[in-house]
Design a protein around this motif. Structure first.
Motif, PDB file in Angstrom:
ATOM      1  N   UNK A 277       0.840  -1.203   0.000  1.00 11.44           N
ATOM      2  CA  UNK A 277       0.000   0.000   0.000  1.00 11.44           C
ATOM      3  C   UNK A 277       0.873   1.251   0.000  1.00 11.44           C
ATOM      4  N   UNK A 278       1.912   1.250   0.835  1.00 19.98           N
ATOM      5  CA  UNK A 278       2.815   2.406   0.908  1.00 19.98           C
ATOM      6  C   UNK A 278       3.555   2.629  -0.408  1.00 19.98           C
ATOM      7  N   UNK A 279       3.968   1.527  -1.042  1.00 18.60           N
ATOM      8  CA  UNK A 279       4.706   1.636  -2.303  1.00 18.60           C
ATOM      9  C   UNK A 279       3.805   2.218  -3.396  1.00 18.60           C
ATOM     10  N   UNK A 280       2.554   1.775  -3.423  1.00 16.56           N
ATOM     11  CA  UNK A 280       1.601   2.322  -4.384  1.00 16.56           C
ATOM     12  C   UNK A 280       1.323   3.794  -4.095  1.00 16.56           C
ATOM     13  N   UNK A 281       1.140   4.114  -2.831  1.00 18.97           N
ATOM     14  CA  UNK A 281       0.862   5.494  -2.414  1.00 18.97           C
ATOM     15  C   UNK A 281       2.008   6.417  -2.834  1.00 18.97           C
ATOM     16  N   UNK A 282       3.225   6.000  -2.564  1.00 17.39           N
ATOM     17  CA  UNK A 282       4.391   6.816  -2.908  1.00 17.39           C
ATOM     18  C   UNK A 282       4.499   7.019  -4.419  1.00 17.39           C
ATOM     19  N   UNK A 283       4.199   5.971  -5.180  1.00 22.22           N
ATOM     20  CA  UNK A 283       4.284   6.062  -6.638  1.00 22.22           C
ATOM     21  C   UNK A 283       3.203   6.976  -7.196  1.00 22.22           C
ATOM     22  N   UNK A 284       2.006   6.879  -6.648  1.00 20.26           N
ATOM     23  CA  UNK A 284       0.909   7.749  -7.085  1.00 20.26           C
ATOM     24  C   UNK A 284       1.209   9.205  -6.756  1.00 20.26           C
ATOM     25  N   UNK A 285       1.781   9.447  -5.585  1.00 18.77           N
ATOM     26  CA  UNK A 285       2.164  10.807  -5.205  1.00 18.77           C
ATOM     27  C   UNK A 285       3.180  11.377  -6.197  1.00 18.77           C
ATOM     28  N   UNK A 286       4.165  10.571  -6.573  1.00 19.19           N
ATOM     29  CA  UNK A 286       5.163  10.996  -7.547  1.00 19.19           C
ATOM     30  C   UNK A 286       4.513  11.294  -8.895  1.00 19.19           C
ATOM     31  N   UNK A 287       3.560  10.451  -9.263  1.00 15.68           N
ATOM     32  CA  UNK A 287       2.873  10.638 -10.539  1.00 15.68           C
ATOM     33  C   UNK A 287       2.161  11.985 -10.574  1.00 15.68           C
ATOM     34  N   UNK A 288       1.485  12.322  -9.489  1.00 13.33           N
ATOM     35  CA  UNK A 288       0.706  13.563  -9.445  1.00 13.33           C
ATOM     36  C   UNK A 288       1.585  14.807  -9.372  1.00 13.33           C
ATOM     37  N   UNK A 305      -6.046  16.638  -6.306  1.00 13.24           N
ATOM     38  CA  UNK A 305      -6.065  16.882  -4.864  1.00 13.24           C
ATOM     39  C   UNK A 305      -5.628  15.594  -4.173  1.00 13.24           C
ATOM     40  N   UNK A 306      -4.342  15.514  -3.894  1.00 11.27           N
ATOM     41  CA  UNK A 306      -3.757  14.291  -3.349  1.00 11.27           C
ATOM     42  C   UNK A 306      -3.933  14.192  -1.835  1.00 11.27           C
ATOM     43  N   UNK A 307      -4.328  13.013  -1.382  1.00  8.92           N
ATOM     44  CA  UNK A 307      -4.308  12.667   0.039  1.00  8.92           C
ATOM     45  C   UNK A 307      -3.561  11.357   0.179  1.00  8.92           C
ATOM     46  N   UNK A 308      -2.687  11.263   1.171  1.00 11.12           N
ATOM     47  CA  UNK A 308      -1.938  10.023   1.343  1.00 11.12           C
ATOM     48  C   UNK A 308      -2.802   8.949   1.997  1.00 11.12           C
ATOM     49  N   UNK A 309      -2.213   7.785   2.166  1.00 15.32           N
ATOM     50  CA  UNK A 309      -2.915   6.619   2.700  1.00 15.32           C
ATOM     51  C   UNK A 309      -3.671   6.918   3.988  1.00 15.32           C
TER      52      UNK A 309
END
Length: 332
Positions: A277-288, A305-309
């Motif tokens: 979950x953290x790895x996906x979250x970090x990658x999505x944050x980078x994408x945005x 509008x990004x919100x983390x896990x």
């Protein structure tokens, strides 16, 4: 002779024990690694959308998937599973293996409205892990420019003397739930909901003076505000919008809403390892944060509008509880 047989059997037994021990150690190491997300992803990822292909969810999923494909060096498949007001796709992912290789880009409706309106076989907080919110489109409440109303207060005051009708995209959908919750807390405000089959129909009704007000996404209202046909009285965002600097927020007018707009976010089946979950979250944050991705969202009129896990998990929990109460009171 017997001693030789016993000796052979003994050696076979030892070999089996060593093999089992090695397998167990390797399996344990593999599980530990999976738990930490070190080897993730190990095969292609399916990104499910709970709608038909071609809409806003599909577009956002493909933009993020293209970025993830390069980051993970893996195939990312966008899979449309429409039907049941989003419940078909949600149940598909709920039943998937909790290893991060099947995730969903869902929205406020399938997550916190559909399961509270009907028994659809899942609960968003019990059956899913929230990964990241990626976008949120705020709403605005608008009136026809021909109406002698220039503020939200004036609209509410008008409703004290006569019933004010307001349109939305449909009964029990987010604009209706958010507005209904607000109106129920106001004294002497008489506003009657008129559901339509989508935002375009609600706006058309407003332009034709078939309803006094309408609550829609800003992207649906903005062209008609710019043409002078309607007046947006307030927006649901936390802060004033760059494209509408003179329009106040509900918050600054003293109204606390149960939702600030139509959000989209990624989720995974319950018990997906935290490391994944953290790895996906970090990658999505980078994408945005990627300039190309930001440009694609902007061109499509999709407010990032990004919100983390952790933030997204808390938001979904709160909205799910609040929306459940409002939907129950509406008796849909």
């Amino acid at each position: 002779m017997k001693s030789k047989i016993y000796l052979v059997v003994f050696f076979i037994f030892v070999i089996i024990l060593v093999g089992c021990s090695t397998f167990t150690e390797n399996e344990s190491a593999s599980k530990s690694s999976d738990k930490d997300g070190e080897n993730y992803p190990e095969r292609p990822i399916d990104v499910v959308i709970p709608y038909a292909a071609g809409g806003s969810a599909d577009l956002q999923a493909r933009i993020i998937s293209d970025y993830m494909k390069n980051e993970f060096d893996q195939t990312i498949n966008v899979v449309a599973k429409g039907g049941g007001a989003g419940s078909t796709g949600m149940n598909y992912v709920k039943s998937a293996k909790a290893d991060g290789h099947t995730i969903i880009l869902t929205a406020v409706g399938p997550s916190t409205l559909t399961p509270n309106s009907n028994d659809v076989g899942y609960n968003v907080t019990d059956d899913f892990e929230q990964i990241s919110q990626i976008s949120q489109a705020p709403y605005g409440i608008a009136v026809n420019s021909s109406l002698n109303v220039n503020s939200l207060e004036e609209l509410f005051n008008m409703s004290k003397d006569k019933e004010v009708t307001y349109g939305t995209t449909g009964a029990g959908l987010h604009q209706h739930v958010v507005t209904s919750a607000l109106v129920s807390e106001l004294n002497d405000v008489n506003m009657e909901h008129v559901p339509f089959e989508g935002g375009a129909e609600a706006v058309s009704a407003l332009l034709g003076n078939h309803v006094i007000a309408s609550v829609n996404t800003i992207s649906e209202l903005l062209p008609h505000q710019e043409s002078g046909d309607i007046k947006i009285l307030a927006v649901t965002s936390e802060e004033r919008l760059e494209e509408l600097p003179d329009v106040p927020t509900f918050k600054e007018l003293g109204h606390n809403l149960i939702g600030n707009g139509a959000w989209f976010g990624f989720m995974a089946p319950k018990d997906t390892p935290k490391g994944i979950v953290n790895k996906l979250d970090e990658t999505i944050k980078k994408a945005l944060s990627d300039e190309k991705v930001k440009e694609q969202f902007e061109n499509a009129g999709l407010p990032i509008e990004y919100l983390n896990n952790e933030e997204f998990t808390e938001k979904v929990k709160e909205e799910n509880e609040k929306n459940a109460k409002v939907i129950e009171s509406l008796d849909l």
